[in-house]
Design an enzyme around this catalytic site. Sequence first.
Site, PDB file in Angstrom:
ATOM      1  CG  HIS A 131      -5.178   1.219  -8.390  1.00  0.00           C
ATOM      2  ND1 HIS A 131      -4.398  -0.251  -8.129  1.00  0.00           N
ATOM      3  CD2 HIS A 131      -4.199   1.434  -7.663  1.00  0.00           C
ATOM      4  CE1 HIS A 131      -3.082   0.566  -8.291  1.00  0.00           C
ATOM      5  NE2 HIS A 131      -2.891   1.113  -7.908  1.00  0.00           N
TER       6      HIS A 131
ATOM      7  CG  ASP B 105      -6.103  -3.206  -8.346  1.00  0.00           C
ATOM      8  OD1 ASP B 105      -5.804  -3.374  -7.048  1.00  0.00           O
ATOM      9  OD2 ASP B 105      -5.747  -2.159  -8.855  1.00  0.00           O
TER      10      ASP B 105
END
Length: 690
Positions: free
Chosen positions: A503, A329
Amino acid sequence: MADEKTMKPINESESKQDRPKRRYHRRSNKAAKPAAEETPAASGEELVSTPKPSRSRKKTLDEAIAAVIGATAVSEPEKPREKKQSGSRKKNNRPAKENAPAEQAAPAAQAEAPAQEAPRKNQKNSRRRGGNNNNTDPNARVRIIPLGGLHEIGKNMTVYECGEDMFIVDCGLAFPDDEMFGVDVVIPDFTFVEKNKDKIRGIVITHGHEDHIGGLAYLLKTVNIPVYATRLTLALIEGKLKEHGLLGRVKLIEKHPGDHIKLGGFDVELIAVNHSIPDACALAISTKAGLIIQTGDFKVDFTPVAGPVIDLARFGQLGQQGVLALLADSTNAERPGATKSERVVGDTFETLFKKAEDRRIIIATFSSNVHRLQQIVDCCVKHGRKLAVSGRSMVNMVERAAEMGYLNIPEGTLVDLDVLSRYPDNKLVIATTGSQGEPMSALTRMAMNDHRKITVTPNDFIILSASPIPGNEESVTRVINALLRQGAEVIYEKTYDLHTSGHAQQDELKLMLALTKPRFFMPVHGEYKHLKKHCDLAAAMGVPRENMVIGEIGRVVELSPEQIALGGTVPSGSVMVDGLGVGDVGSIVLRDRKHLAQDGLIIVVVAMDSATGEVVSGPDIVSRGFVYVREAEDMMSDARRVCLRAVDRCREQEVQDWGSIKNAIKDQLGQFVWGRTKRSPMILPIIQEV
């Protein structure tokens, strides 16, 4: 002298029989000796001590914690070169040591030989060489095909192919940008999947956000394949399938972190990670070419509101075994440091609840963030307030999460919007959607005084518990201004910790690289600037630049035990969904919509004799979005004369084709309008035969 130093801690009272065993275990935490120098006792199973995995597990966690707080440096890549004289090859000897046969160490030692065809660049950091276990095939090839999620935020979808087997990771959607007039959502192009549906063994979903499950129902209408996901994720998918009339027609299989999914020649293991929605998982994909890890959306939260801490130990174990490639990610790759724990937001809520005093509290946040909703519930209980929920997605999430046990709401805390008038303002909290300024969201309707059940007053204390997604800043500002005009106090300042990302930031991304030690690296989930920055972080952690690749949607990534490279292309792109139409809005339609939005429309209607070509009536001119006709009567009269001249000229030239006459009207009227207004409206001539 080195051996004496190693043996120094051994007690004199120990028997000689115990000494070799103790010495062997102490050396197991250091660089392994070459296979030829191992003590004969090393081949015996009794020396493979059972505490060894737990020791390495503890060591992995210690390193992980140190990395997150700032000590993220990886071992210097040049160390293996310094120990080359003693023949110590840390990673390549490990499989030989665990599997006992000494002859298995030989191929590892020969890896440095100039006669090998492997490129010299891959010999540089041999400690990073993933996938060098006995189960890999040096001739195996894995094709990774991104169909979304690269160079963009959203629409995540990746296809893996090895031999005659394929499987899919995620199938999300993206929301339209300002140039997509009238479009509801955007999904990946499924052409490649539909052509290969006989090879696809299933689809694995990492978590339940829209950008990972939003396109699934559209895919399953054309390709019926089993879906594997965790419990909450499956519940959200069921809701999607029910809306599309697919519930009961698709095989949904519930899995848990630690489970393995067999998909043809692939073995997929689910690994628990932290994110802004429960039950998120990373994937460890075992293939004939080696082990591939795809992190999905993740962050490292050592104090999650609910659920387990990210399984860093498992990532460390896989790194010790050998990871061929890491797909990670990249959303927050530009942000230094580490992402704050979700509990920080709970502390902020506690402070703001006290600050609100006797006012009604309205909190706008993401409906999918169950952990944040739980903290809102906890504050309501602590301060003796009732909670009401507004917004369809928020209502659905609260009901489903509470039913499944992901949300703990004490009896009597939740009330309906219809009974708000029964409670004083200082006893109410309203959780609502609209933190991104969505036009039809509950908060936006409150701001525009258009909500059927809630009216904003000066006695409202409004909290926006979210950060604007890039591109939504203007919409959020518009909503805030409207709420302030109604006299409410709006808390949105960055001085409060009202939101924390789901995130990973730079320290956490480095930690993932340090634990997994991949041979090859491919950043995913982000715009190009995010992917590029993630590659810079990987390079700082010792991954050679030549071992990285930035993929593109539709571009095949060819992966083997010795190489990663970009290959050919497959059909790909974006499919726009407008109402019930899927794919019927393309670039031409969008161009026309943009044209209409910018310059408006002029319709010219002319009735003509089919035999003689004479104008029987008209031309009549209708304008929409161009000028207000009643204020431009002179220009409209001149426009009619221009159209008549164009028709007469066609008669003089004996042009009888209706298409040519329409083009003449369009050209002449377009030139006239541009000369008078410097605008280019869309012109539609209509000829009626009589």
